[in-house]
Design an enzyme around this catalytic site. Structure first.
Site, mmCIF file in Angstrom:
data_model
loop_
_atom_site.group_PDB
_atom_site.id
_atom_site.type_symbol
_atom_site.label_atom_id
_atom_site.label_comp_id
_atom_site.label_asym_id
_atom_site.label_seq_id
_atom_site.Cartn_x
_atom_site.Cartn_y
_atom_site.Cartn_z
ATOM 1 N N ASP A 67 0.809 -1.211 0.000
ATOM 2 C CA ASP A 67 0.000 0.000 0.000
ATOM 3 C C ASP A 67 0.847 1.267 0.000
ATOM 4 O O ASP A 67 2.060 1.221 0.225
ATOM 5 C CB ASP A 67 -0.975 -0.001 1.194
ATOM 6 C CG ASP A 67 -0.342 -0.526 2.490
ATOM 7 O OD1 ASP A 67 0.900 -0.529 2.574
ATOM 8 O OD2 ASP A 67 -1.086 -0.921 3.393
ATOM 9 N N ASN A 136 -7.910 -3.308 14.104
ATOM 10 C CA ASN A 136 -9.277 -3.692 13.729
ATOM 11 C C ASN A 136 -9.303 -4.884 12.766
ATOM 12 O O ASN A 136 -10.333 -5.183 12.176
ATOM 13 C CB ASN A 136 -10.008 -2.490 13.113
ATOM 14 C CG ASN A 136 -9.307 -1.977 11.860
ATOM 15 O OD1 ASN A 136 -8.352 -2.590 11.378
ATOM 16 N ND2 ASN A 136 -9.774 -0.869 11.318
ATOM 17 N N HIS A 138 -7.490 -5.117 9.987
ATOM 18 C CA HIS A 138 -7.232 -4.818 8.568
ATOM 19 C C HIS A 138 -5.921 -5.445 8.094
ATOM 20 O O HIS A 138 -5.000 -5.663 8.885
ATOM 21 C CB HIS A 138 -7.306 -3.314 8.269
ATOM 22 C CG HIS A 138 -6.168 -2.487 8.762
ATOM 23 N ND1 HIS A 138 -6.324 -1.199 9.217
ATOM 24 C CD2 HIS A 138 -4.831 -2.732 8.863
ATOM 25 C CE1 HIS A 138 -5.145 -0.702 9.556
ATOM 26 N NE2 HIS A 138 -4.222 -1.620 9.358
ATOM 27 N N GLU A 143 -10.003 -2.292 5.187
ATOM 28 C CA GLU A 143 -10.629 -2.057 6.482
ATOM 29 C C GLU A 143 -11.886 -2.928 6.632
ATOM 30 O O GLU A 143 -12.417 -3.418 5.640
ATOM 31 C CB GLU A 143 -11.038 -0.575 6.573
ATOM 32 C CG GLU A 143 -9.901 0.418 6.348
ATOM 33 C CD GLU A 143 -8.965 0.537 7.544
ATOM 34 O OE1 GLU A 143 -9.160 -0.183 8.542
ATOM 35 O OE2 GLU A 143 -8.032 1.359 7.480
HETATM 36 C C1 F6R Z 1 1.223 -1.591 6.177
HETATM 37 C C2 F6R Z 1 -0.020 -2.337 6.262
HETATM 38 C C3 F6R Z 1 -0.882 -2.328 7.485
HETATM 39 C C4 F6R Z 1 -0.116 -2.698 8.745
HETATM 40 C C5 F6R Z 1 -1.025 -2.697 9.954
HETATM 41 C C6 F6R Z 1 -0.286 -2.987 11.246
HETATM 42 O O1 F6R Z 1 1.817 -1.766 4.905
HETATM 43 O O2 F6R Z 1 -0.342 -2.931 5.307
HETATM 44 O O3 F6R Z 1 -1.941 -3.230 7.289
HETATM 45 O O4 F6R Z 1 0.465 -3.967 8.581
HETATM 46 O O5 F6R Z 1 -1.649 -1.442 10.079
HETATM 47 O O6 F6R Z 1 0.564 -1.912 11.529
HETATM 48 P P1 F6R Z 1 1.674 -2.026 12.675
HETATM 49 O O7 F6R Z 1 2.611 -3.076 12.265
HETATM 50 O O8 F6R Z 1 2.315 -0.653 12.698
HETATM 51 O O9 F6R Z 1 0.931 -2.351 13.933
#
Ligand code: F6R
Length: 245
Positions: A67, A136, A138, A143
Site C-alpha cells: 500500500d 481492527n 485490517h 478495512e
Molecule cells: C502496512 C499495512 C498495514 C499494517 C497494519 C499494522 O503496509 O499494510 O496493514 O500492517 O496497520 O501496523 P503495525 O505493524 O504498525 O501495527
C-alpha cells in the site's frame, strides 16, 4: 493455517525473517510482497544483517508493497516509499527497477490501481506476501467492511486507522485520508503468506481473526481460507488464545 509461536517481538522477527530468507535462498528470483508499519521493522533489520553476512542475496528478487498513501510523493518522509528505502531497500540489493509500490503521487486512482495489478500479474504473481495486521483486523488498508475487496483500489481510511497512524505525523489533520492498497483478492492470490503480529493490544483481534468466523468485518479472517499461511505471533498477541492452542 500454521500458528508459529514466538516469545517476543525479536523472536517473532527472527522467525519470520528465517522464512523469508529460506524463500529467497530456494528461489532467488522470488517475487516478495512487503509491508510497512512497526511489525516488519525487526524482520527488515534481521534480513539486512544476514545480507551483509552474505547469507541471503536479494539481487534477483522483485518486490511489491501492499500500500501507499494517495497524495504523498515518494520523497515525503511519511510515504511508504520513503519508509521502505530507509528501513530496507537502501541497505540491501533489490535492483531499483524491480522495487514496486503504488504511486501515491498519481492521483488518477483507477489508472494507478490498474497499472499496479497489471505489474503484479506481469511479474508472475507474488511468491510470498508479508503482512501485518491492524488493531481492527485490517490487512494492507483493507478495512472492516460488508464485503471483501478484490484488486488494488483506493480506500478512505477509517478514523481508527487515522488515529493509529497519527503518531507518525505532526497531527491527525496531516494524516492522508486515502490510500492505494492491494485488495483482499490480490493478497489471497499470493502463493504463500506470512503474517506477523505482536503485542497484547492485538490479542483480541488475533482470536477473532484466526479462530472466529471468516467475515469481512475482520478482514484478516479471510486468511483462514488460504492454503499456505503462517501466522508468526508472540506470546502477548496469543495471550487470549491459550485455550485454543
Ligand atoms: C502496512 C499495512 C498495514 C499494517 C497494519 C499494522 O503496509 O499494510 O496493514 O500492517 O496497520 O501496523 P503495525 O505493524 O504498525 O501495527
Amino acid at each position: 493455517m500454521k500458528i508459529i509461536r514466538a516469545k517476543d517481538y525479536n523472536d517473532m522477527s527472527r522467525k519470520a525473517a528465517n522464512i523469508i530468507s529460506a524463500q529467497v535462498i530456494l528461489k532467488p528470483e522470488s517475487v516478495l510482497g512487503l509491508a510497512t508499519g512497526s511489525s516488519p521493522i525487526g524482520i527488515y533489520e534481521q534480513l539486512i544483517k544476514w545480507y551483509h553476512k552474505g547469507d541471503v542475496d536479494f539481487g534477483a528478487c522483485t518486490t511489491f508493497n501492499l500500500d501507499e498513501y494517495r497524495g504523498l510523493t515518494p520523497d515525503h518522509d511519511q510515504s511508504y516509499h520513503y519508509f521502505m528505502h530507509k528501513n530496507f531497500f537502501d541497505a540491501v540489493n533489490v535492483p531499483d527497477e524491480r522495487i514496486n509500490l503504488p504511486d501515491g503521487a498519481q492521483l488518477d486512482a483507477e489508472r494507478e490501481c490498474r497499472r499496479y495489478d497489471a505489474a503484479i500479474r506481469a511479474a508472475g504473481g507474488i511468491d510470498l506476501q508479508l503482512l501485518g495486521m491492524g488493531l481492527n483486523g485490517h490487512i494492507g488498508f483493507n478495512e472492516p467492511d460488508e464485503y471483501f475487496s478484490k484488486g488494488t483500489h483506493c480506500v478512505n481510511l477509517t478514523e481508527s486507522t487515522i488515529e493509529a497512524n497519527k503518531r507518525f505525523f505532526a497531527s491527525a489533520d496531516d494524516v492522508p485520508r486515502q490510500a492505494y492498497t492491494m485488495g483482499v483478492q490480490t493478497i489471497m492470490l499470493a502463493r504463500r503468506i506470512v503474517l506477523v503480529v505482536s503485542g497484547e493490544n492485538k490479542a483480541k483481534t488475533v482470536r477473532e481473526a484466526f479462530f472466529g468466523p471468516v467475515t469481512p468485518r475482520v478482514p484478516a479472517s479471510i486468511l483462514q481460507l488460504h492454503t499456505d499461511v503462517s501466522i508468526v505471533a508472540d506470546e502477548a498477541a496469543l495471550s487470549l488464545c491459550t485455550d485454543l492452542l
